[in-house]
Design an enzyme around this catalytic site. Structure first.
Site, short mmCIF file in Angstrom:
data_model
loop_
_atom_site.label_atom_id
_atom_site.label_comp_id
_atom_site.label_asym_id
_atom_site.label_seq_id
_atom_site.Cartn_x
_atom_site.Cartn_y
_atom_site.Cartn_z
N THR A 1 0.86 -1.19 0.00
CA THR A 1 0.00 0.00 0.00
C THR A 1 0.90 1.23 0.00
O THR A 1 1.64 1.46 0.96
CB THR A 1 -0.90 -0.02 1.25
OG1 THR A 1 -1.70 -1.21 1.20
CG2 THR A 1 -1.79 1.21 1.33
N ARG B 1 -8.07 -9.37 3.52
CA ARG B 1 -8.13 -9.16 4.97
C ARG B 1 -7.41 -10.30 5.65
O ARG B 1 -7.49 -11.45 5.19
CB ARG B 1 -9.59 -9.19 5.47
CG ARG B 1 -10.42 -8.02 5.08
CD ARG B 1 -11.89 -8.34 5.27
NE ARG B 1 -12.26 -9.47 4.40
CZ ARG B 1 -13.43 -10.09 4.43
NH1 ARG B 1 -14.35 -9.76 5.31
NH2 ARG B 1 -13.71 -11.08 3.59
N GLU B 2 -6.74 -10.02 6.73
CA GLU B 2 -6.16 -11.10 7.50
C GLU B 2 -7.29 -11.96 8.07
O GLU B 2 -8.37 -11.46 8.36
CB GLU B 2 -5.28 -10.55 8.63
CG GLU B 2 -4.03 -9.88 8.06
CD GLU B 2 -3.15 -9.25 9.13
OE1 GLU B 2 -3.19 -9.68 10.29
OE2 GLU B 2 -2.40 -8.33 8.77
N GLY C 1 -17.72 -2.09 17.81
CA GLY C 1 -16.70 -2.77 18.61
C GLY C 1 -15.86 -1.78 19.38
O GLY C 1 -16.27 -0.64 19.60
N CYS D 1 -3.36 -2.11 9.18
CA CYS D 1 -3.64 -1.29 7.99
C CYS D 1 -4.54 -0.08 8.20
O CYS D 1 -4.12 1.03 7.87
CB CYS D 1 -4.18 -2.19 6.89
SG CYS D 1 -2.87 -3.30 6.33
P1 NAD Z 1 4.71 -7.55 6.91
O1 NAD Z 1 5.42 -6.65 7.85
O2 NAD Z 1 3.96 -8.73 7.45
O3 NAD Z 1 5.76 -8.13 5.84
C1 NAD Z 1 6.68 -7.37 5.14
C2 NAD Z 1 7.87 -8.27 4.80
O4 NAD Z 1 8.75 -7.59 3.91
C3 NAD Z 1 8.71 -8.67 6.03
O5 NAD Z 1 8.80 -10.08 6.09
C4 NAD Z 1 10.08 -8.03 5.76
O6 NAD Z 1 11.16 -8.80 6.24
C5 NAD Z 1 10.07 -7.97 4.24
N1 NAD Z 1 11.01 -6.99 3.64
C6 NAD Z 1 11.16 -5.68 3.96
N2 NAD Z 1 12.08 -5.11 3.15
C7 NAD Z 1 12.51 -6.07 2.30
C8 NAD Z 1 13.43 -6.10 1.21
N3 NAD Z 1 14.10 -5.02 0.83
N4 NAD Z 1 13.61 -7.27 0.57
C9 NAD Z 1 12.94 -8.37 0.95
N5 NAD Z 1 12.04 -8.41 1.95
C10 NAD Z 1 11.83 -7.27 2.62
O7 NAD Z 1 3.76 -6.63 6.05
P2 NAD Z 1 2.31 -6.98 5.43
O8 NAD Z 1 1.28 -6.94 6.50
O9 NAD Z 1 2.42 -8.19 4.58
O10 NAD Z 1 2.10 -5.70 4.51
C11 NAD Z 1 2.85 -5.48 3.35
C12 NAD Z 1 2.20 -4.38 2.54
O11 NAD Z 1 0.91 -4.81 2.10
C13 NAD Z 1 1.95 -3.08 3.33
O12 NAD Z 1 2.11 -2.00 2.46
C14 NAD Z 1 0.50 -3.21 3.76
O13 NAD Z 1 -0.10 -1.96 3.97
C15 NAD Z 1 -0.10 -3.90 2.56
N6 NAD Z 1 -1.31 -4.67 2.85
C16 NAD Z 1 -1.37 -5.46 3.97
C17 NAD Z 1 -2.51 -6.22 4.22
C18 NAD Z 1 -2.64 -7.09 5.45
O14 NAD Z 1 -3.70 -7.64 5.67
N7 NAD Z 1 -1.60 -7.25 6.26
C19 NAD Z 1 -3.58 -6.22 3.29
C20 NAD Z 1 -3.46 -5.41 2.14
C21 NAD Z 1 -2.32 -4.65 1.92
C1 UGA Z 2 -8.39 -4.36 6.12
C2 UGA Z 2 -9.32 -4.31 4.91
O1 UGA Z 2 -10.57 -4.91 5.25
C3 UGA Z 2 -8.72 -5.03 3.71
O2 UGA Z 2 -9.57 -4.88 2.58
C4 UGA Z 2 -7.37 -4.40 3.41
O3 UGA Z 2 -6.73 -5.09 2.35
C5 UGA Z 2 -6.50 -4.46 4.64
O4 UGA Z 2 -7.15 -3.79 5.74
C6 UGA Z 2 -5.20 -3.78 4.39
O5 UGA Z 2 -5.12 -2.83 3.66
O6 UGA Z 2 -4.24 -4.26 4.98
P1 UGA Z 2 -7.76 -6.19 7.95
O7 UGA Z 2 -7.11 -5.05 8.66
O8 UGA Z 2 -7.01 -7.45 7.77
O9 UGA Z 2 -8.23 -5.73 6.48
O10 UGA Z 2 -9.09 -6.59 8.74
P2 UGA Z 2 -10.59 -6.01 8.80
O11 UGA Z 2 -11.50 -7.17 8.77
O12 UGA Z 2 -10.84 -4.95 7.82
O13 UGA Z 2 -10.62 -5.39 10.27
C7 UGA Z 2 -9.92 -4.21 10.61
C8 UGA Z 2 -10.36 -3.73 11.98
O14 UGA Z 2 -11.70 -3.24 11.93
C9 UGA Z 2 -10.36 -4.81 13.05
O15 UGA Z 2 -9.92 -4.27 14.27
C10 UGA Z 2 -11.82 -5.22 13.15
O16 UGA Z 2 -12.17 -5.77 14.39
C11 UGA Z 2 -12.50 -3.89 12.91
N1 UGA Z 2 -13.87 -4.02 12.39
C12 UGA Z 2 -14.08 -4.52 11.15
C13 UGA Z 2 -14.94 -3.59 13.17
O17 UGA Z 2 -14.75 -3.12 14.31
N2 UGA Z 2 -16.20 -3.67 12.65
C14 UGA Z 2 -16.45 -4.18 11.42
O18 UGA Z 2 -17.63 -4.20 11.01
C15 UGA Z 2 -15.37 -4.61 10.65
#
Ligand code: NAD
Ligand code: UGA
Length: 436
Positions: A120, A152-153, A254, A261
């Protein structure tokens, strides 16, 4: 086509494994040797339902390495999925990891590579990455693309395999063709693919997260109003959600949104817009209201304890920011538990998966085997995260284990009718309190 995924965190690993399920050869690279060593042993370093099975099923098409250059040099498409955390001080997105990855990609990529930003990133970043690569590798032709991820996670695989849409920001036909091919298995399922500019793709991601964060914050405020007026937020959420223009999703009240994120992304877009002289007031307010809500949770618990928690025991169920993940980044628990400890409470906590990740962040907490163990001797029990294991608890058993009788359910896991006649005081969000 061979795909390299740089960064094997929650997004990179899930995306890499899902692409291998689509039939592509995928090499997942990360600079964290412990993570890669675990993956090479077939262990999944995060808790994400179904990921271990999917990874095992596609083992032949998946490889893991710390050799970023080797991974990039063998690939046709390189996805960058490294972290973009909040920058200390101003809340803007810290792009250091993206920029570093871009430099590494530039050195090792083959001519014609498509470099796709899945992280992102704020508007302008993908173009910036293009400039970094062009400067570091002036003789190689390449394309850049922005392909934000919406998973979403906790439901990441389903979200990746059956997304509502795929957004692809490109500025040349080659990148578009390659990304269409990468997502072809979804296209066959008629998933809409929105092909747009780099900047539009980047802004779309922040707009989506900010909108969802605002929607949650909206229903949380309506819940507050219900508590004062005797309303029931569940009925109201259902009634407004049945209007297709509003939609019923993300209307669960909640403790306030958390996670890796929504908090960081709302802060990042707000800070950027402020710097650019176009402040996003709705998003600024969403952030402030959400922070105040989480910050005020401890006071709410203290009030239920009769004005003080000093010397009292509080059981907390659910430490992860949401169920089905071990992620505790910006979880409400990390704010409320230290505040209660500072006010003199002892904390007994349980989480099915996140205890290990939370332990270093929450010193002094007694970690318990299950909900009933956590309830032992507790004056108050708080449900903070709606894990399934907390959905059908034996209230009589809980009541017997506790020394007090107050249950604060911050996720409205139980129906009010089911809590009548249990000898407990049941406090939930945006609904009447049951006291019997
Ligand atoms: P994370 O912290 O779980 O993982 C990032 C990984 O990148 C780490 O394992 C780190 O060691 C690695 N890394 C960093 N620099 C590096 C490099 N130069 N070469 C190789 N590896 C490297 O992060 P995440 O939660 O997976 O999020 C990653 C991106 O995706 C963020 O921008 C986040 O906003 C976006 N995103 C996350 C979610 C989510 O649900 N977690 C959903 C949508 C988008
Ligand atoms: C969120 C978005 O839903 C994803 O689409 C996006 O890709 C991601 O962020 C990201 O950019 O990383 P995530 O954070 O994994 O995903 O989980 P959500 O299910 O969205 O929940 C986020 C937070 O909102 C949690 O604390 C959850 O408990 C809260 N939530 C969610 C509420 O309190 N009420 C709801 O109705 C939904």
């Amino acid at each position: 086509m061979r795909i390299a995924m740089i960064g094997t965190g929650y997004v990179g690993l899930v995306s890499g494994v899902c692409f291998s399920e689509f039939g592509f050869d995928v090499v997942c690279a990360d600079k964290d040797p412990a993570k890669i060593a675990a993956l090479e042993r077939g262990e999944v370093p995060i808790f994400e339902p179904g990921l271990d099975d999917l990874m095992a099923r596609n083992a032949q098409r998946l490889s893991f390495t710390t050799d970023i250059a080797g991974a990039v040099g063998s690939a046709d498409v390189v996805f960058i999925a490294v972290g973009t955390p909040s920058r200390r001080g101003d809340g803007e997105a810290d792009l250091t990891y993206v920029h570093a990855a871009a430099r590494e990609v530039a050195q090792a990529m083959r001519p014609g590579t498509v470099v796709v930003i899945k992280s992102t990133v704020v508007v302008g970043t993908t173009r910036q990455v293009g400039a970094i690569i062009a400067e570091a590798a002036p003789d190689k032709d390449f394309s850049v693309a922005a392909n934000p991820e919406f998973l979403r996670e906790g439901s990441a695989i389903e979200d990746f395999m059956r997304p509502d849409r795929v957004v692809v920001g490109v500025e040349d036909a080659n990148a578009e063709a390659v990304l269409r091919q990468v997502y072809r298995p979804l296209y066959l399922r008629e998933t809409p693919i929105v092909v747009t500019s780099l900047e539009n793709a980047e802004i779309t991601k922040y707009a989506a997260n900010a909108f969802l964060a605002a929607k949650i914050t909206f229903i949380n405020e309506i819940a507050d109003l219900c508590e004062i007026t005797g309303g029931d937020v569940q009925d109201i959420a259902r009634a407004i959600g049945l209007d297709n223009r509003i939609g019923g999703k993300f209307l669960h009240p909640g403790p306030g949104y958390g996670g890796s994120c929504f908090p960081k992304d709302t802060r990042a877009i707000a800070a950027l817009a402020r710097r650019l002289g176009a402040p996003l007031q709705l998003i600024e307010t969403t952030i402030a209201v959400n922070e105040a809500r989480i910050g005020g949770l401890a006071d709410r618990i203290v009030a239920e304890a009769g004005g003080t928690v000093a010397g009292k025991t509080i059981a907390v169920l659910g430490i992860a920011f949401k169920p089905n993940t071990d992620d505790v980044r910006e979880a409400a628990s990390l704010t409320v538990i230290p505040a209660l400890q500072a006010a003199g409470a002892a904390i007994r906590a349980h989480d099915p998966e996140a205890a290990e990740a939370a332990e270093p962040e929450l010193p002094g907490v007694t970690w318990c085997a299950d909900a009933y163990d956590a309830a032992q001797g507790a004056d108050i029990l708080v449900i903070l995260t709606e894990w399934n294991t907390y959905r059908a608890m034996d209230m009589e058993r809980l009541g017997e284990a506790m020394s007090g009788r107050v249950i604060i359910d911050m996720r409205n896991v139980y129906r009010l009718d089911d809590m009548r006649g249990k000898g407990l005081r049941y406090v939930s969000v945006g609904r009447s309190t049951i006291d019997n």
